[in-house]
Write a protein that holds these residues in place. Sequence first.
Motif, PDB file in Angstrom:
ATOM      1  N   LYS A  17     -89.709  12.845  85.842  1.00 42.36           N
ATOM      2  CA  LYS A  17     -88.465  12.524  85.381  1.00 42.36           C
ATOM      3  C   LYS A  17     -87.911  13.849  84.461  1.00 42.36           C
ATOM      4  N   ASN A  18     -88.998  14.333  83.863  1.00 40.85           N
ATOM      5  CA  ASN A  18     -88.607  15.478  82.809  1.00 40.85           C
ATOM      6  C   ASN A  18     -87.818  16.801  83.574  1.00 40.85           C
ATOM      7  N   HIS A  19     -88.004  16.606  85.030  1.00 47.37           N
ATOM      8  CA  HIS A  19     -87.552  17.670  85.758  1.00 47.37           C
ATOM      9  C   HIS A  19     -86.066  17.551  86.396  1.00 47.37           C
ATOM     10  N   LEU A  20     -85.645  16.081  86.154  1.00 44.79           N
ATOM     11  CA  LEU A  20     -84.564  15.733  87.004  1.00 44.79           C
ATOM     12  C   LEU A  20     -83.114  16.259  86.570  1.00 44.79           C
ATOM     13  N   ASP A  21     -83.090  16.965  85.623  1.00 40.59           N
ATOM     14  CA  ASP A  21     -81.844  17.738  85.365  1.00 40.59           C
ATOM     15  C   ASP A  21     -82.068  19.172  85.877  1.00 40.59           C
ATOM     16  N   TYR A  22     -83.288  19.752  85.885  1.00 42.94           N
ATOM     17  CA  TYR A  22     -83.361  21.220  86.714  1.00 42.94           C
ATOM     18  C   TYR A  22     -83.160  20.891  87.995  1.00 42.94           C
ATOM     19  N   ILE A  24     -81.207  18.491  89.799  1.00 44.36           N
ATOM     20  CA  ILE A  24     -79.899  18.535  90.174  1.00 44.36           C
ATOM     21  C   ILE A  24     -79.007  19.613  90.114  1.00 44.36           C
ATOM     22  N   GLU A  25     -79.143  20.418  89.078  1.00 39.11           N
ATOM     23  CA  GLU A  25     -78.734  21.699  88.954  1.00 39.11           C
ATOM     24  C   GLU A  25     -78.789  22.661  89.842  1.00 39.11           C
ATOM     25  N   LYS A  26     -80.145  22.750  90.360  1.00 42.34           N
ATOM     26  CA  LYS A  26     -80.324  23.591  91.477  1.00 42.34           C
ATOM     27  C   LYS A  26     -79.731  23.321  92.811  1.00 42.34           C
ATOM     28  N   GLN A  28     -77.124  21.092  93.083  1.00 41.13           N
ATOM     29  CA  GLN A  28     -75.605  21.519  92.851  1.00 41.13           C
ATOM     30  C   GLN A  28     -75.080  22.735  93.139  1.00 41.13           C
ATOM     31  N   GLN A  33     -75.359  17.328  96.478  1.00 39.13           N
ATOM     32  CA  GLN A  33     -75.199  16.287  95.387  1.00 39.13           C
ATOM     33  C   GLN A  33     -76.587  15.630  95.485  1.00 39.13           C
TER      34      GLN A  33
END
Length: 291
Positions: A17-22, A24-26, A28, A33
């Motif tokens: 879960k710590n990697h979710l933002d990374y 999503i960014e990549k 996107q 999406q």
Amino acid sequence: MKVKLIYNPVSGHGRFKNHLDYIIEKFQEAGLQIEPFRTGKKEELDKMISLMNEKEYSKVLVAGGDGTINQVVNCLLKYNITLPLGIFPVGTANDYAQYFNLPHEIEEIVEILLGDHYTLSDIGLVNERYFINVASLGVLIDISQRTNTELKNSLGVLAYYLNGIGELSKIKPVQIRVNSEMLNYDGEILFMLIMNGKSAGGFNKIAPCASINDGLLDIFIFKKCPIYELAPLLLAVINGEHINNLNVIHFKTKELTVDTKNDVGTDLDGEEGPLFPLKVTVIPKKLKIIT
Ligand SMILES: Nc1ncnc2c1ncn2[C@@H]1O[C@H](COP(=O)(O)OP(=O)(O)OP(=O)(O)O)[C@@H](O)[C@H]1O
């Protein structure tokens, strides 16, 4: 286009879960999406997948170990969804992902999952349920299913099996009957592995001869043997030298049936398996794995 991301929050060390933002960014940045789904109850996963409109998605990504992939694949196929499948190997053993040499490093695996290179994979079917890597029965199964994810995380895969192997001496061999066009067997066994991939439970030399897309399963029957032969047998399994062991029967087949009158546990990819009698087949090249 959307990408479904199904992640198990407790697989491995629960760090995914710590990697979710990374992630999503990549995705996107690539015009995709990410639509996350956190696993929990099996019925919720089934419901979510039943409502998926395949046409809206370009791929399905799964973050977890073999147990999570197994559950996702069973649901996808139940609803005839044949989207390419990507794997974040964040479980404990990740035997299936290991077959494809998928990296654990988040940047590296994201790069692969953004891509369009695929490897087709057979899957096994036991009665009504699919397995991706291994179906098994006998004493070790009980040990693996009784070991919860938390304990697996702290002990490591080999350690928990080695721990469990101490229980072998306490457990009675079971009488089984195996029928296939390649071999018929009726006798006492300790356990049996039906391999699609090459490794199981972190033992990566169980079936070096297996291929994930040859339309065949590799069967290993570990016959009843005296207690003093167990330690050398385990060592042989660790070193991938068990195929010629007198206590081991190995053959390849595309179908078999297994039955027993004893109370024997079954396992599909680390999840509790179906009841006997078992009818086992292989469905060639059913999955499209992003590699
Ligand atoms: N939110 C959750 N909380 C607790 N358990 C969960 C949750 N979501 C899924 N599970 C359970 O996690 C198990 C699957 O774990 P999985 O096999 O993917 O990981 P692992 O045991 O760490 O890896 P491996 O199979 O590679 O050893 C399933 O039995 C599933 O029911």
